[in-house]
Scaffold this active site. Structure first.
Site, PDB file in Angstrom:
ATOM      1  N   HIS A  18      -7.968  -8.601   2.172  1.00 18.12           N
ATOM      2  CA  HIS A  18      -7.257  -7.318   2.281  1.00 18.12           C
ATOM      3  C   HIS A  18      -5.901  -7.567   2.933  1.00 18.12           C
ATOM      4  CE1 HIS A  18     -10.195  -3.992   1.233  1.00 18.12           C
ATOM      5  NE2 HIS A  18     -10.685  -5.116   0.752  1.00 18.12           N
ATOM      6  N   GLU A  50       0.821  -1.215   0.000  1.00 14.97           N
ATOM      7  CA  GLU A  50       0.000   0.000   0.000  1.00 14.97           C
ATOM      8  C   GLU A  50       0.856   1.267   0.000  1.00 14.97           C
ATOM      9  OE1 GLU A  50      -3.132  -0.589   2.964  1.00 14.97           O
ATOM     10  OE2 GLU A  50      -3.075  -2.710   2.484  1.00 14.97           O
ATOM     11  N   GLU A 100      -9.687   3.689   1.105  1.00  9.07           N
ATOM     12  CA  GLU A 100      -9.515   4.019   2.525  1.00  9.07           C
ATOM     13  C   GLU A 100      -8.454   5.095   2.754  1.00  9.07           C
ATOM     14  OE1 GLU A 100      -8.373   0.387   4.481  1.00  9.07           O
ATOM     15  OE2 GLU A 100      -6.553   0.173   3.320  1.00  9.07           O
ATOM     16  N   GLU A 137      -7.361  -6.727  -2.015  1.00  5.33           N
ATOM     17  CA  GLU A 137      -6.846  -5.360  -1.998  1.00  5.33           C
ATOM     18  C   GLU A 137      -5.436  -5.417  -2.600  1.00  5.33           C
ATOM     19  OE1 GLU A 137      -6.932  -1.861   1.364  1.00  5.33           O
ATOM     20  OE2 GLU A 137      -5.857  -3.683   1.810  1.00  5.33           O
ATOM     21  N   HIS A 197     -16.837 -10.608   7.631  1.00  3.34           N
ATOM     22  CA  HIS A 197     -15.538  -9.949   7.773  1.00  3.34           C
ATOM     23  C   HIS A 197     -14.708 -10.630   8.849  1.00  3.34           C
ATOM     24  CE1 HIS A 197     -12.868  -6.372   8.972  1.00  3.34           C
ATOM     25  NE2 HIS A 197     -12.472  -6.791   7.801  1.00  3.34           N
ATOM     26  N   HIS A 198     -13.501 -11.006   8.476  1.00  4.06           N
ATOM     27  CA  HIS A 198     -12.537 -11.580   9.417  1.00  4.06           C
ATOM     28  C   HIS A 198     -11.280 -10.732   9.411  1.00  4.06           C
ATOM     29  CE1 HIS A 198     -14.298 -15.937   8.887  1.00  4.06           C
ATOM     30  NE2 HIS A 198     -14.971 -15.228   9.763  1.00  4.06           N
ATOM     31  N   GLU A 199     -11.157  -9.808  10.335  1.00  9.95           N
ATOM     32  CA  GLU A 199      -9.886  -9.084  10.486  1.00  9.95           C
ATOM     33  C   GLU A 199      -9.022  -9.899  11.440  1.00  9.95           C
ATOM     34  OE1 GLU A 199      -8.341  -6.162   9.158  1.00  9.95           O
ATOM     35  OE2 GLU A 199      -6.784  -7.297  10.207  1.00  9.95           O
TER      36      GLU A 199
END
Ligand code: NOJ
Ligand code: CA
Length: 712
Positions: A483, A201, A508, A502, A403-405
């Site tokens: 991501h 990123e 973001e 991502e 969602h799994h962060e």
């Protein structure tokens, strides 16, 4: 040795028809080894050649000076000077010096068309010439390395294959891959730095190839002769990711990401490396109009994948990034039952198939970035009723998106993964977004002795983790959107439930990134990151100055006002066509869309799955125009965006069906539009067109145009 080889050849003989062509040369090489390497005399002057089907690209492979090298020509001119190939191992003799080419010079041709279950185009032509070159060291224990070259009209791929000889018995630990790429220091380059804390990123760097020091792939070059070259890899399985490390200005070596034990790859023979890919095109759009990466991956392994459903989604997401809501449970929690119902209702009303909900599960309170071990993937916060919401969504024809962060704690996630997917399957979830927010090199695992180790996001370990997730998800008919992932190398062909990811700076960064994505970001992404595969960029922000809203609470001060999408509103719409993803988010809040329902109509109409895609015009870092035909409606859509420079494009509409007339619904920048001073100046108008028409597209500074063509 003989037994092992016999067994190996037997295994090979059982491979499906597609592999059979390579069997011939493998068998001859194996036979040569069995006979003590003498039966196969070295081939003529030690140089073999293979060209693309159209004859433009030629690769010459040589063993001059005992080194394996390849040289690439385009239109008869050398465009990549001789560059080395080879592998080094910790405990075995490798392939570097004293090599001789043995085997056959036969070139085989493949020309087939296969169908994608979803994608940028339904039918993909896989047309290449293949040469398999055997390299056998003159001295040392008997061993062979085959380098397989596949040359397409749009570039080439090559990979290493190792035979299971006695000399390569046991575990093989790769300490270095010697593959080099000669670009030339004068080429222009667009790249992001590798081995830096923010993973992939980064704002793209632009400069001469001579100053690129360590770059993630895909990295794109433009040589002084105008030729565009993109270097990447395909089918990254059970191997570590490669970055390009400068050897000399403009010449690079494959740098494999080392594991926590310092070893780059653990493997065993027989073995095949990922493909090293070199896309070559006379112009920038030519890079986009290539299917090399997909073609070099194995066919679908999952069988019936009709449950993999492309679509558009909304979600409880941007609200956290612009500090209106929180992931954790502290009074303005985003993922409440009530708020989720509001999003489900909005999705149902406007035809979205999914609602992403982040921050629903225990673990977000406090410093979640550093406390991945606290995430619980089956326990919801008390104000989020997952069972009720799953059913509520289904009753409205919508599905929750999970969602799994993980915050990079792979050990914690893998321990809970099966149960976590079971829960999601039970409540009707078909897509899960995963997340690996952790500094690069800080993924947590425990080794066989229970000792904590840290790994890179592009390590062999993490490459394996991703596939474990994708396979566990597939068992529950769930697809993955990762991501902070490892880069895409086309594995969606083999695992069609690995839909998107991502792996670059997405939207973001426009909420809190310092600085936000600059105006040229998309016109670079399209020719770099996007060559690797779909991206969950999350487009469609309509409130272009989110940080100028008053804070919702004293302790929730917004980001700096300069953090905002640096685009016009029309450019936000164009992103739905320009940036391909089979899961495409409408990322802004429902209330922001409700303020501009006229422009929102384009997001409602645009598709996320395509019959065909054509990059029409563009220059890296400046602008890009792409047309795509919807898989379901067969309607064409067009998107074009520019960097900070306003420009007028004349776009022939010859992709439309000849003899038909269409109403073009045009969403464009107004005459006074400018991303900074006047981003909301847009015009929506209709025009009658045919395939003979040309679209006059005036793009404002960091502006865009989005068009839907409805047949009359
Ligand atoms: C980073 C991801 O890119 C973003 O989409 C997500 O909201 C946060 N991590 C939290 O998981
Ligand atoms: Ca991210």
């Amino acid at each position: 040795m003989r037994d092992r080889e016999c067994k190996y050849l037997q295994d090979f003989a059982e491979e499906p028809a597609g592999e059979r062509e390579m069997l011939g040369s493998w068998m001859k090489l194996a036979a040569a080894l069995v006979l003590g390497l003498t039966a196969f005399g070295p081939l003529h002057a030690g140089t073999l050649e293979v060209s693309s089907p159209d004859g433009n690209i030629t690769v010459a492979v040589s063993d001059e000076g005992g080194h394996a090298t390849y040289t690439v020509s385009y239109g008869g001119e050398v465009v990549m000077e001789p560059a080395r190939l080879g592998l080094l191992f910790a405990d075995h003799h490798g392939f570097e010096d004293g090599l001789e080419i043995r085997g056959t010079a036969d070139v085989t041709t493949t020309d087939e068309t296969w169908e994608q279950p979803w994608g940028e185009r339904r039918l993909v032509r896989n047309h290449y010439n293949e040469l398999r070159v055997g390299f056998i060291p003159k001295e040392g224990p008997a061993r062979a390395m085959v380098v397989a070259f596949r040359v397409f009209d749009t570039g080439l791929g090559f990979r290493y294959e190792l035979l299971p000889t006695e000399a390569l018995a046991g575990d093989i630990r790769i300490t270095d891959e010697l593959t080099q790429f000669s670009i030339g220091g004068d080429a222009d380059a667009w790249w992001t730095p590798s081995r830096q804390f923010n993973r992939y990123e980064y704002i793209y760097r632009t400069g001469k190839a001579a100053v690129v020091d360590d770059a993630h792939t895909p990295v794109t070059f433009r040589q002084p002769n105008g030729l565009h070259i993109s270097i990447h890899e395909a089918a990254l399985v059970d191997y570590s990711g490669m970055s390009l490390l400068a050897l000399r200005p403009g010449s690079f070596e494959a740098e494999l990401r080392a594991g926590s034990d310092g070893i780059k790859v653990h493997t065993k023979a027989p073995f095949k490396s990922p493909w090293r890919t070199i896309q070559i095109a006379p112009d920038a759009p030519g890079l986009i109009n290539s299917d090399i990466i997909l073609n070099l991956n194995e066919p679908n392994k999952l069988g019936d994948v009709s449950w993999v459903e492309p679509g558009k989604y909304v979600g409880i997401w941007w609200a956290m990034h612009i500090r209106e809501r929180t992931w954790g449970n502290d009074g303005i929690h985003g993922a409440t039952t009530e708020e989720t119902k509001r999003y489900i209702d909005f999705a149902a009303e406007h035809g979205f198939s999914g609602v992403l909900v982040e921050g629903w599960n225990i673990g977000w309170d406090g410093d979640w970035f550093n406390n991945g071990e606290l995430f619980n993937f089956t326990q919801a916060y008390p104000d989020f009723d997952i069972e009720e919401l799953g059913a509520y969504a289904l009753s409205k024809g919508v599905r929750l998106i999970g969602h799994h962060e993980t915050s990079g704690n792979i050990a914690n996630y893998e321990a809970q993964m099966e149960d976590a997917f079971d829960l999601y399957e039970r409540v009707g979830v078909r897509q899960v977004k995963t997340g690996y927010v952790a500094d690069a090199g800080d993924l947590v695992r425990y080794d066989d002795d229970g000792v904590k180790q840290y790994e890179w996001h592009d390590s062999q370990f993490q490459v394996g983790h991703h596939l474990r997730v994708v396979e566990a998800a597939a068992k529950r008919k769930i697809s993955i959107n990762a991501h902070e992932p490892v880069k895409d190398t086309g594995l969606r062909r083999t695992y069609p439930n690995w839909m998107t990811r991502e792996g670059a700076r997405g939207m973001e960064f426009n909420a809190w990134g310092t600085p936000p994505n600059p105006p040229e970001h998309i016109s670079i992404l399209a020719y770099t990151r996007m060559l690797s595969g779909p991206m969950d960029f999350t487009p469609g922000i309509f409130n272009l100055r989110p940080n100028e809203k008053p804070p919702v609470r004293e302790d929730m001060q917004r980001g700096d006002a300069s953090n905002r999408p640096q685009t016009t509103l029309a450019k936000q719409l164009a992103l739905y066509v320009v940036l391909y993803s089979p899961l495409q988010m409408a990322a802004d809040l429902p209330e922001h869309y409700e303020e501009r329902m006229d422009a929102f109509q384009f997001i409602k109409d645009v598709e996320a799955d395509w019959e065909d895609s054509i990059a029409l015009q563009g220059e890296v870092g400046e602008y890009v125009a792409i047309a795509r035909q919807g898989r379901e409606s067969k309607e064409w859509f067009l998107g074009a965006v520019t960097d900070a420079t306003p420009r007028e494009l004349l776009i022939p509409l010859d992709f439309l069906e000849e003899g038909k007339s269409y109403t073009a619904q045009i969403y464009r920048d107004g005459a006074n539009a400018h991303w900074d001073t006047n981003p909301y100046d847009y015009v929506i108008e209709e025009m009658q067109v045919t395939s003979a028409s040309k679209l006059d597209a005036a793009l404002a500074s960091s502006g865009g145009i989005a068009v839907r063509f409805v047949p009359n």
